[in-house]
Design an enzyme around this catalytic site. Structure first.
Site, PDB file in Angstrom:
ATOM      1  N   GLU A  74     -15.869   2.657  10.651  1.00 27.98           N
ATOM      2  CA  GLU A  74     -17.209   1.706  10.516  1.00 27.98           C
ATOM      3  C   GLU A  74     -16.576   0.225  10.631  1.00 27.98           C
ATOM      4  O   GLU A  74     -15.653   0.029   9.965  1.00 27.98           O
ATOM      5  CB  GLU A  74     -17.858   1.990   9.343  1.00 27.98           C
ATOM      6  N   CYS A 102     -23.905   5.853   2.454  1.00 30.06           N
ATOM      7  CA  CYS A 102     -22.632   5.820   2.869  1.00 30.06           C
ATOM      8  C   CYS A 102     -22.636   4.069   3.173  1.00 30.06           C
ATOM      9  O   CYS A 102     -21.578   3.585   2.646  1.00 30.06           O
ATOM     10  CB  CYS A 102     -22.518   6.311   4.168  1.00 30.06           C
ATOM     11  N   HIS A 146     -16.797   7.917   9.073  1.00 32.59           N
ATOM     12  CA  HIS A 146     -17.825   8.650   8.984  1.00 32.59           C
ATOM     13  C   HIS A 146     -17.188   9.863   9.941  1.00 32.59           C
ATOM     14  O   HIS A 146     -16.402   9.585  10.869  1.00 32.59           O
ATOM     15  CB  HIS A 146     -19.074   8.183   9.659  1.00 32.59           C
TER      16      HIS A 146
END
Ligand code: PCA
EC number: 3.4.19.3
Length: 199
Positions: A78, A141, A165
């Site tokens: 991310e 998250c 992820h």
């Protein structure tokens, strides 16, 4: 040197969370780094409080948080966490925030300060599909990624932090044949490779 790995308990009706299963299988040392492991509740704010306490107590050099992104086909490193909670399913405590800022006094977004491109390249080189993701979603998250980066900025902490992820594991998609999955072995290997990039 210490890397804190966090992972979430199962949520959304799943019996397992591949991120948590992968964390359990990580070795206690990767390169020069000692690996610390912390399970987080899939609950807004309680998750942030738990990781903040742990950071204060153990002072890791890096924090890599892991979560399940069911439906994604590859490892997603991310790039950014945004200041919004917008849940489409309740968390494990029944909270369902809609369009809520996480911290009123926070920036709209914080970028991961992990070497995200190097991590993607290293994971791909190990033969496992990976990419940069430009959204960690608006659920727990993103919330934890935002919470950790908010703390680093507010307290000027010299810590590398970000989020990875991971896809469903095959056993989770037996009855969802249209959904992609990745073996737990590959998920673990990808996280080890990502840690090695830091080490
Ligand atoms: N995945 C969810 C929350 C916990 C997890 O493992 C998410 O992507 O927000």
């Amino acid at each position: 040197m210490k890397i804190l790995i966090t992972a979430f308990e199962p949520f959304g009706g799943e019996k397992v969370n591949p991120a948590l299963e992968a964390m359990k299988l990580l070795p206690d040392k990767i390169g020069n780094f000692q690996i610390l492991k912390l399970e987080l509740p899939t609950i807004f704010y309680k998750s942030i409080e738990k990781v903040w306490q742990y950071i204060d107590e153990y002072k890791p050099d890096a924090v890599i948080s892991l979560g399940q992104a069911g439906g994604r086909a590859c490892i997603s490193i991310e790039r950014v966490a945004i200041n919004v909670d917008d849940a489409s399913i309740a968390d494990n405590d029944g909270n369902l925030p809609i369009d809520q800022p996480i911290f009123e006094d926070g920036e709209n977004a914080y970028f991961s300060n992990l070497p995200i491109k190097n991590m993607v390249e290293a994971i791909k080189k190990a033969g496992i599909p990976a990419r940069i993701s430009n959204t960690a979603g608006t659920y727990v998250c993103n919330h934890v990624m935002y919470g950790v980066l908010y703390k680093l900025h507010k307290e000027n902490l010299n810590i590398k932090a970000g989020f990875i992820h991971v896809p469903f594991m095959p056993e989770q998609v037996v009855d969802k044949p249209e959904k992609p999955s990745m073996s737990l072995e590959n998920i673990v290997k990808a996280i080890e490779v990502a840690c090695n990039v830091l080490a």
